[in-house]
Scaffold this motif. Structure first.
Motif, PDB file in Angstrom:
ATOM      1  N   LEU A  21       1.060  -1.153   0.107  1.00 24.59           N
ATOM      2  CA  LEU A  21       0.452  -0.256   0.242  1.00 24.59           C
ATOM      3  C   LEU A  21       0.860   0.794  -0.047  1.00 24.59           C
ATOM      4  O   LEU A  21       0.028   2.354  -0.868  1.00 24.59           O
ATOM      5  CB  LEU A  21      -0.951   0.224   1.231  1.00 24.59           C
ATOM      6  CG  LEU A  21      -2.518  -1.035   1.188  1.00 24.59           C
ATOM      7  CD1 LEU A  21      -2.792  -1.489   2.458  1.00 24.59           C
ATOM      8  CD2 LEU A  21      -2.683  -0.565   0.344  1.00 24.59           C
ATOM      9  N   ARG A  22       1.804   1.696   0.339  1.00 21.72           N
ATOM     10  CA  ARG A  22       3.306   2.511   1.022  1.00 21.72           C
ATOM     11  C   ARG A  22       3.399   2.727  -0.432  1.00 21.72           C
ATOM     12  O   ARG A  22       3.357   4.056  -1.493  1.00 21.72           O
ATOM     13  CB  ARG A  22       3.977   2.521   1.894  1.00 21.72           C
ATOM     14  CG  ARG A  22       3.728   2.788   2.816  1.00 21.72           C
ATOM     15  CD  ARG A  22       3.952   2.720   4.646  1.00 21.72           C
ATOM     16  NE  ARG A  22       4.351   1.126   4.361  1.00 21.72           N
ATOM     17  CZ  ARG A  22       6.235   1.023   4.513  1.00 21.72           C
ATOM     18  NH1 ARG A  22       6.792   1.567   3.915  1.00 21.72           N
ATOM     19  NH2 ARG A  22       6.363  -0.514   5.000  1.00 21.72           N
ATOM     20  N   ASP A  23       3.739   1.560  -1.217  1.00 27.05           N
ATOM     21  CA  ASP A  23       4.438   1.686  -2.210  1.00 27.05           C
ATOM     22  C   ASP A  23       3.747   2.146  -3.612  1.00 27.05           C
ATOM     23  O   ASP A  23       3.992   3.083  -4.787  1.00 27.05           O
ATOM     24  CB  ASP A  23       5.429   0.471  -3.121  1.00 27.05           C
ATOM     25  CG  ASP A  23       6.242  -0.373  -2.304  1.00 27.05           C
ATOM     26  OD1 ASP A  23       6.867   0.469  -2.039  1.00 27.05           O
ATOM     27  OD2 ASP A  23       6.733  -1.139  -2.492  1.00 27.05           O
ATOM     28  N   LEU A  24       2.249   2.014  -3.342  1.00 27.75           N
ATOM     29  CA  LEU A  24       1.225   2.910  -4.074  1.00 27.75           C
ATOM     30  C   LEU A  24       0.690   4.142  -3.866  1.00 27.75           C
ATOM     31  O   LEU A  24       0.036   4.887  -4.318  1.00 27.75           O
ATOM     32  CB  LEU A  24       0.019   1.960  -3.831  1.00 27.75           C
ATOM     33  CG  LEU A  24      -0.029   0.448  -5.228  1.00 27.75           C
ATOM     34  CD1 LEU A  24      -1.440   0.226  -5.159  1.00 27.75           C
ATOM     35  CD2 LEU A  24       0.301   0.537  -5.977  1.00 27.75           C
ATOM     36  N   GLY A  25       1.702   5.070  -2.671  1.00 25.01           N
ATOM     37  CA  GLY A  25       1.563   6.149  -2.481  1.00 25.01           C
ATOM     38  C   GLY A  25       0.541   6.305  -1.423  1.00 25.01           C
ATOM     39  O   GLY A  25       0.009   7.158  -1.185  1.00 25.01           O
TER      40      GLY A  25
END
Length: 184
Positions: A21-25
């Motif tokens: 999720l963090r990698d998706l911003g």
């Protein structure tokens, strides 16, 4: 920025769900499953996988919140069991690379993967019967309910682990859930 919390049910891949999720911003936060929903300010909830239905803490309470919920593996099984479906032992057992057949190209969570995708999934336990209001949205030759959706209540579940590298289009599942959360 959209915020999604990942409720930690002690699964071995839970930290990867938060990371995906963090990698998706996304503003993502990993929280203990004893955290009551009224203490959470978020746009969506991921109920993580885990080893044991008896160790899910307050996870079931999130099903009554006004936030969209995505259950992954044990998280999906918890949704089914809490809302009147049926969970049982899988015939296949442990982890495997599985081809999943998507049953609807219109499902907001999995429709973009139609007609099939390769996933990494555990089938020690699985949903045998979806709860009232849910539609079975994916199946495989080892599991009749690989995914389910209740679009009226924004409750979704996948048996597989979209957060691991072995799942070919896992990021797309999280992207679709993010879209559900921002549209809500």
């Amino acid at each position: 920025m959209t915020k999604i919390v990942v409720v930690d049910n002690h699964g071995q891949f839970t930290h990867l769900e938060d990371r995906a999720l963090r990698d998706l911003g996304v503003d993502s936060e990993l929280i203990d499953n004893d955290t009551p929903p009224e203490e959470v300010d978020a746009d969506g909830v991921v109920l993580s996988g885990g080893p044991d239905m008896d160790r899910t803490g307050q996870s079931a309470a999130y099903l009554e919140s006004d936030m969209p919920v995505l259950g992954i593996c044990l998280g999906m099984q918890l949704i089914a069991e809490e809302l009147g479906g049926r969970v049982g032992s899988g015939e296949y057992g442990g982890y495997a690379d599985v081809t999943v057949d998507l049953l609807s190209e219109n499902d907001p969570l999995t429709g973009s993967l139609y007609p099939e995708t390769r996933v990494w999934a555990s089938h020690a336990d699985e949903v045998k019967e979806v709860p009232e209001g849910f539609e079975r949205t994916a199946s495989s030759d080892v599991c009749g309910v690989e995914a389910m959706s209740d679009t009226d209540r924004d409750l979704y579940g996948v048996q597989w682990h979209p957060e691991v590298a072995h799942t070919e289009e896992g990021d797309e599942v999280f992207e679709n859930f993010l879209e559900i959360c921002t549209d809500d």
